[in-house]
Enzyme design. Structure first.
Site, PDB file in Angstrom:
ATOM      1  N   LYS A   1       0.941  -1.301   0.002  1.00  7.53           N
ATOM      2  CA  LYS A   1       0.015   0.117  -0.102  1.00  7.53           C
ATOM      3  C   LYS A   1       0.840   1.314   0.068  1.00  7.53           C
ATOM      4  CE  LYS A   1      -3.666   2.200   3.076  1.00  7.53           C
ATOM      5  NZ  LYS A   1      -4.344   1.758   4.139  1.00  7.53           N
TER       6      LYS A   1
ATOM      7  N   SER B   1      -8.963   1.646   3.347  1.00 11.52           N
ATOM      8  CA  SER B   1      -8.171   2.268   2.668  1.00 11.52           C
ATOM      9  C   SER B   1      -7.236   1.461   1.912  1.00 11.52           C
ATOM     10  CB  SER B   1      -7.237   3.346   3.560  1.00 11.52           C
ATOM     11  OG  SER B   1      -6.771   2.654   4.447  1.00 11.52           O
TER      12      SER B   1
ATOM     13  N   SER C   1      -9.630  -1.209   7.436  1.00 16.05           N
ATOM     14  CA  SER C   1      -8.858  -1.051   6.084  1.00 16.05           C
ATOM     15  C   SER C   1      -8.211  -1.967   5.386  1.00 16.05           C
ATOM     16  CB  SER C   1      -7.853   0.210   6.094  1.00 16.05           C
ATOM     17  OG  SER C   1      -8.574   1.446   6.287  1.00 16.05           O
TER      18      SER C   1
END
Length: 473
Positions: free
Chosen positions: A84, A159, A183
């Site tokens: 990420k 996220s 997330s």
């Protein structure tokens, strides 16, 4: 290139790829090329990958030479992984989903990235996220919106939505995400993969931004199999001497865990305490509970009074706003409003929590921890929804769930209690909606009891009604 992009290697899990490489049935170069070609073919449609690592192919050649020369190999030797884009990667852009950080290149790897590399894994790419890792949809001004490979009109979550989409569609076998309230678990449920949010402090947050409020932030692995979560957790866990919250023992040393000589006790809970839940999701949770009962575990429906007294989402909102606002304020100071996307603007516009409300919320968080501590005196695990609905259409702000209208923050109702309390949880697919979308369940364990929930998840995986499904792209 098309044949390579459709290579069966792109849907092997990381454990299988590591074994194939170690036994010389396939080379790291072949594995890397298959994934790079998959990215070239599908990423224009999915938009999950934001940066490809220039040195990935060369690193695969080095890994291949190590295999051929008989060197000692790590448990993930030659296996690609993705990260990420809020997690620092040395000499590779980490732009945090914002024009404010465009072109930013860290000097050092985050601890989690360094540990993956030490295990032999090769950094392949960085994945998309919301601006500053803060929202339930992965969209930003810098790299745009990520689409769900099961339905391009829907979100893969946030996220860690870029990470979930990349793994679901075969662009990556294994990745690292972060979790403030939902997330890694929400995106996994929305795209049909698996993820682990460990006990708070198990995996250091060193090299991850934003740093606050670190008492709620977690780093966790995302993958396509429970055994990959198990393997990744064994690599990632343990203190690094830099993150003061990461002080617990390593993943399995002195870990609270299940005993094969004792019948596991599992409760399942749909409502109340999480907000409204869609009937299809509720049925999936009940089906998972029944499957565990059929496997010989003691399983029964439960209620947790602490969740009914103190709504964890409300507690979380009152506790984290001021710290997150300050982080966003520092990041955006002196920058044009054109460089700031809607969620940072929304956060900056929120009123500060009053001191009385903050103290009340802190006390509520303690009551939630105590309530779960009491629960885990009687049970080894808890089965819940991950999300109240399957993956939703892009850009929605409100939802009607089981007849009740709620705002988008309610999608975090079943996941955020684990961030407030620090409990570990696994997200895994166990059902399919009438529209063909994945439905996940969450397996919650007591603090440090990752081995227990990994074991239970592996049992569910063996009897899962969804099998080895992949998006049809």
């Amino acid at each position: 290139m098309e044949a390579q992009a459709n290579s069966p290697l792109v849907y092997e899990d990381a454990s299988a790829l590591a074994k194939l490489i170690r036994t010389r049935q396939v080379s790291p170069v072949e594995v890397m090329n298959a994934h790079l070609d998959r990215i070239e073919a599908l990423n224009p449609t999915i938009n999950a990958i934001v940066t490809i690592v220039d040195s990935a192919r060369q690193a695969a050649k080095v890994a291949e030479a190590a295999v051929l020369s008989g060197q000692e190999l790590g448990p993930l030797h030659g296996v690609p992984f993705t990260v990420k884009d809020s997690i620092d990667t040395a000499n590779v852009m980490t732009q945090r989903g914002s024009p404010i950080f465009k072109g930013r290149i860290p000097q050092n790897d985050a601890t989690s990235v360094a540990r993956m590399k030490k295990a032999g894994a090769i950094l392949l790419a960085k994945t998309n996220l919301p601006e500053f890792s803060y929202w339930i949809e992965s969209d930003n001004l810098l790299s745009g919106r990520t689409n769900n490979p099961w339905d391009l009109t829907r979100t893969p979550g946030g996220s860690s939505g870029g990470e979930s989409a990349a793994i679901a569609v075969g662009m990556s076998p294994l990745g690292l995400g972060t979790d403030l309230a939902i997330s890694v678990r929400g995106p996994a449920a929305q795209t049909g993969i698996v993820s682990l949010k460990p006990t708070h402090g198990r995996i250091p947050m060193t090299g991850v931004w934003p740093r606050v409020p670190r008492r709620f932030w977690h780093t966790g692995p995302m993958a396509r199999s429970i055994r990959d979560l198990d393997l990744a957790f064994s690599i990632l866990g343990g203190p690094d001497g830099l993150d003061a919250f990461a002080t617990s023992v390593g993943p399995f040393e002195a870990s609270v865990g299940y005993s094969p000589d004792r019948q596991l006790r599992v409760g399942w809970l749909i409502e109340p305490g999480f907000g409204p839940i869609d009937p299809e999701v509720a049925a999936t949770v009940e089906a998972a509970a029944q499957a565990l009962k059929d496997l010989g575990l003691f399983v029964e429906p439960v209620r947790i009074q602490a969740l009914e007294r103190d709504f964890a989402l409300d507690v979380f909102n009152r506790l984290h706003v001021m710290e997150m606002k300050e982080a966003f304020r520092q990041a955006t100071a002196g920058r044009s409003q054109d460089e700031i996307y809607k969620m940072a603007k929304t956060m900056l516009s929120l009123p500060d929590t009053s001191m009385n409300d903050f103290i009340d919320a802190e006390q509520a968080a303690e009551r939630l921890r105590d309530g779960f501590a009491e629960y885990f005196q009687q049970y080894d695990a808890l089965i819940t929804p991950v999300l109240p609905i399957p993956a939703h259409k892009h850009g929605l702000d409100t939802f009607i769930i089981n007849g009740q209208t709620v705002d988008a923050t309610y999608l975090q109702g079943a996941t955020v209690p684990l961030n407030v309390t620090g409990l570990p949880g696994i997200s895994m697919r166990y059902g399919t909606s009438q529209e063909g979308l994945p439905i996940g369940v969450q397996i919650v364990g007591s603090w440090l009891a990752e081995s227990t929930i990994l074991h239970i998840a592996s049992l569910l995986e063996r009897v899962s009604p969804v099998g080895d499904l992949h998006p049809a792209l």
